[in-house]
Design a protein around this motif. Structure first.
Motif, mmCIF file in Angstrom:
data_model
loop_
_atom_site.group_PDB
_atom_site.id
_atom_site.type_symbol
_atom_site.label_atom_id
_atom_site.label_comp_id
_atom_site.label_asym_id
_atom_site.label_seq_id
_atom_site.Cartn_x
_atom_site.Cartn_y
_atom_site.Cartn_z
ATOM 1 N N VAL A 20 0.851 -1.187 0.000
ATOM 2 C CA VAL A 20 0.000 0.000 0.000
ATOM 3 C C VAL A 20 0.890 1.241 0.000
ATOM 4 N N MET A 21 0.504 2.242 -0.857
ATOM 5 C CA MET A 21 1.212 3.512 -0.817
ATOM 6 C C MET A 21 0.362 4.509 -0.042
ATOM 7 N N LEU A 22 1.041 5.290 0.800
ATOM 8 C CA LEU A 22 0.337 6.322 1.562
ATOM 9 C C LEU A 22 0.921 7.681 1.183
ATOM 10 N N SER A 79 -2.427 3.924 -3.115
ATOM 11 C CA SER A 79 -2.535 2.771 -4.017
ATOM 12 C C SER A 79 -2.781 1.505 -3.209
ATOM 13 N N TRP A 80 -3.284 0.492 -3.867
ATOM 14 C CA TRP A 80 -3.842 -0.694 -3.202
ATOM 15 C C TRP A 80 -3.600 -1.879 -4.111
ATOM 16 N N VAL A 128 -9.104 3.786 -1.274
ATOM 17 C CA VAL A 128 -8.208 4.862 -1.717
ATOM 18 C C VAL A 128 -8.742 6.203 -1.211
ATOM 19 N N GLY A 129 -7.854 6.986 -0.606
ATOM 20 C CA GLY A 129 -8.246 8.282 -0.076
ATOM 21 C C GLY A 129 -8.526 8.245 1.423
ATOM 22 N N LYS A 130 -8.795 7.020 1.940
ATOM 23 C CA LYS A 130 -9.062 6.929 3.390
ATOM 24 C C LYS A 130 -7.742 6.958 4.169
ATOM 25 N N TYR A 151 -10.886 -4.691 1.941
ATOM 26 C CA TYR A 151 -11.401 -3.543 1.196
ATOM 27 C C TYR A 151 -11.072 -3.671 -0.283
ATOM 28 N N THR A 152 -11.969 -3.173 -1.179
ATOM 29 C CA THR A 152 -11.591 -3.046 -2.588
ATOM 30 C C THR A 152 -10.859 -1.728 -2.744
#
Ligand SMILES: Nc1ncnc2c1ncn2[C@@H]1O[C@H](COP(=O)(O)OP(=O)(O)O)[C@@H](O)[C@H]1O
Ligand SMILES: [Mg+2]
Lengths: 125, 406, 136
Positions: B35-37, B45-46, B62-64, B56-57
């Motif tokens: 995961v990118m933060l 990214s996921w 994304v964004g959370k 989670y999908t």
């Protein structure tokens, strides 16, 4: 323990010889010599060998004692072995030694009584 | 892993090709959540692995903010922020702990968070790689519980138990063993036998251990002394080979019982039987100059030997020229005992005293003759009173009836 | 105390027999033997040291305390490099002597102790080991 330390006492026509506690072989042999000389010198009829201090009686020592008794007998005397310690008696017996027909006594007093009794019996004969 | 994302995030245009291949790689990974933060901790990214592990999908997450992966109490303690700060400070942060899935279920995770910076050193975000270790964690937990249970059982056992490795080092000991040695378990574990016992004792133990390890066979019922800080103990040990899963011998396991009490009881019994033996062969002075020794029960070599010594001592002590040895109470006489009796008589004679053997019952007389044992040199009488008369004769005493003397 | 636990003593003269007896007596007393056992051990030692002196001229006596879990004892070794004994079984018989002894030394020593072994090689020498255990 030198041969000179053997004490020979003349007592009422008897000889009392005290054997040292732990004699070496030479002293044991010297003992025989001294006893025979004294027997001849005093024309004694009886001998008491006091072995009450003797701690170890091995086959060499026992043989010398038995021989001495036989020699004294040839010279016309009687010998009594007096005061052998209990542990020595057990050991000598277990070793397989027999002191032949040697007379024995619990202590010197009894040995002297024994020889005196023998002597008076002898007179009666 | 740490450098590559950094490179991608920095110069998109020039390394577009490598960014594509990297993306493909990340997309293909399902065992890891990658995961990118962004610098504040929002998901950018996921990958499919993240979806599999966290539930989670991509669109949902994304964004959370990434703190939604943490249990509430961890959030309360500010754990997500702290982890980011640590990653900023050290470039990288590693942790194992409970994390939360979308459905609320917790899982054990191994997490690595790396800070991503551009060439100028400006923070661009974070790469977070998460691995699910619930299974491993559960296994470890299981093993820990098993181990604890095993230790509880070991500690409850009165038997002293220890595990030693091939270097004579205690790997594990139980409470009984530690207590017997006057030490704590912790004090003992890791120490060798030589650290704990005197050299010679330790060498002795090691000898048995080496034998068990080289033969692979148990060695049982080793009785030995154990010198501890609390004193000497008698112990009985069984030693068995300690094997790993493949069956290789990696040490020994010992089971040791304290038999000090038993040993002392044995010694007491021996002591008592000695005392009984002395009682059963009394030597009494019955008259000035006469001792009587009634022999009762069967005569073994040892007993006759001791009897002989006692009799001779008493004769000398009491200055008694006569000893009456009464064998009325002896059930049988064999060659050996007869030999001992003959020896006793001979030894007594050397002292200047005489033995009168009394109480020779018909059966014994028969046996002696049949065995060809020659007692001719020994004065024998059938009864003790007849023997006493012989004694008086020896002592020159006479028994006179009162009426006759009047 | 330590020199009582074990030691050795050369047997070279008649006098050494007396000294050997004294050494053995002290060792046996120190080992805890009772009076009669001490006498047995000393008498056996007297026989065996005399055998060295008489039959082999010289040799050595060694003593050693024995200790096991359950018992203690004393071991005496008599070693010489004399002519050896051609027939040990014969020499062990009561009354057998090649000299003018009573022939009671070897069989007697065996009876006075708990264990006895005789190793002898003609031309090489003789070693006699005796052991006595303390029955506690
Ligand atoms: N140390 C020895 N070396 C050589 N021969 C020995 C030795 N000890 C014993 N013997 C032989 O064994 C025989 C028996 O020994 P022993 O029983 O002590 O009787 P003794 O010494 O009275 O002859 C001796 O006569 C001798 O021939
Ligand atoms: Mg001899």
């Amino acid at each position: 323990m030198s041969a000179e330390s053997i004490s020979v006492i003349k007592l009422r026509g008897l000889l009392l010889v005290t054997v040292p506690a732990d004699p070496d072989d030479r002293t044991v042999s010297a003992l025989q010599e001294r006893v025979l000389e004294a027997m001849a010198e005093h024309e004694s009829g009886g001998l008491v060998l006091d072995i009450s201090t003797v701690q170890t009686l091995d086959s060499f020592f026992a043989r010398t004692v038995v021989e001495t008794v036989q020699m004294v007998s040839l010279m016309g005397g009687r010998t009594v072995l007096a005061g052998m310690r209990a542990n020595v008696a057990v050991t000598v017996t277990q070793l397989g030694l027999s002191m032949g027909n040697t007379l024995t006594a619990l202590d010197v007093d009894r040995a002297i009584d024994m020889l005196n009794a023998e002597a008076s019996k002898g007179l009666r004969v | 892993m740490r450098r590559e994302p950094k490179a991608t995030s920095k110069s998109k245009a020039t390394v577009l090709g490598s960014e594509d291949s990297f993306r493909m790689l990340v997309e293909g990974v399902t065992d890891y959540a990658i995961v990118m933060l962004d610098p504040e901790g929002h998901v950018v990214s996921w990958n499919p692995g993240a979806e599999r592990i966290k539930g989670y999908t991509r669109d949902e997450i994304v964004g959370k903010h990434f703190s939604c992966f943490y249990p509430p109490e961890a959030i309360k303690r500010g754990v997500p922020e702290k982890e980011l700060k640590a990653a900023i400070k050290h470039g990288r942060f590693e942790d194992e702990g409970w994390r939360v899935r979308k459905d609320g279920k917790q899982f054990w995770a191994s997490v690595v968070i790396s800070a991503l910076r551009d060439k100028a050193g400006k923070l661009r975000g974070f790469a977070k790689v998460t691995r699910e270790l619930t299974e491993r964690r559960r296994n470890e937990e299981q093993i820990r519980i098993l181990n604890e249970q095993q230790q509880t059982i070991l500690d409850a056992s009165p038997t002293m138990i220890f595990y030693k490795d091939r270097e004579n080092r205690f790997i594990r000991v139980n409470e009984s063993f530690a207590r017997a040695n006057g030490r704590s378990k912790e004090e003992m574990e890791g120490k060798t036998c030589w650290d704990i016992y005197p050299r010679e004792t330790a060498d002795n133990y090691w000898q048995d251990d080496k034998e068990v390890m080289s033969t692979g066979q148990p060695k049982l019922d080793i009785v030995e002394r154990m010198e501890t800080q609390k004193g000497t103990m008698y112990v009985q040990s069984d030693k068995i080979p300690y094997r790993d899963l493949e069956g290789n011998v990696i040490g020994v396991i010992g089971f040791t019982l304290d038999i000090t009490g038993r040993k002392q009881a044995e010694e007491r019994i021996q002591q008592q039987s000695r005392e009984i033996m002395e009682l059963s062969t009394p030597v009494m002075q019955v008259w000035q100059g006469v001792v009587v020794a009634p022999l009762i029960g069967s005569l073994d070599s040892q007993r006759t030997q001791q009897f002989m010594e006692r009799l001779l001592d008493r004769i000398v002590e009491t200055n008694s020229p006569v000893a009456l040895v009464d064998i009325m109470g002896v059930p049988t006489v064999d060659t050996q005992t007869a030999q001992h009796l003959i020896e006793t008589v001979a030894a007594v004679r050397l002292l200047g005293a005489q033995v009168v053997l009394t109480g020779v019952r018909p059966a014994i007389a028969q046996t002696l003759v049949h065995l060809g044992i020659d007692l001719s040199g020994i004065i024998t009488r059938s009864s003790l009173s007849a023997g006493l008369l012989v004694a008086f004769e020896v002592l020159n005493l006479q028994v006179v009836s009162k009426s006759a003397s009047r | 105390m330590n020199d009582l636990q074990q030691g050795e003593f050369p047997i070279e003269s008649e006098n050494d027999i007396v000294s050997a007896r004294r050494l053995v007596r002290n060792a046996a007393v120190a080992a805890g033997f009772g009076l009669t056992d001490v006498t047995r051990i000393v008498t056996a030692a007297s026989e065996l040291t005399r055998n060295i002196y008489v039959h082999a001229k010289s040799g050595v006596m060694r003593w050693r305390f024995l200790k096991s879990e359950s018992k203690v004892g004393l071991e005496l070794t008599f070693e010489d490099s004399g002519l050896g004994i051609p027939n040990v079984a014969k020499a062990m018989e009561a009354g057998y002597s090649t000299g003018n002894g009573l022939g009671m030394g070897l069989p007697g020593a065996k009876r006075l102790t708990d264990e006895m072994t005789v190793h002898s090689e003609v031309g090489k020498g003789t070693t006699v080991v005796v052991r006595k255990w303390l029955t506690k």
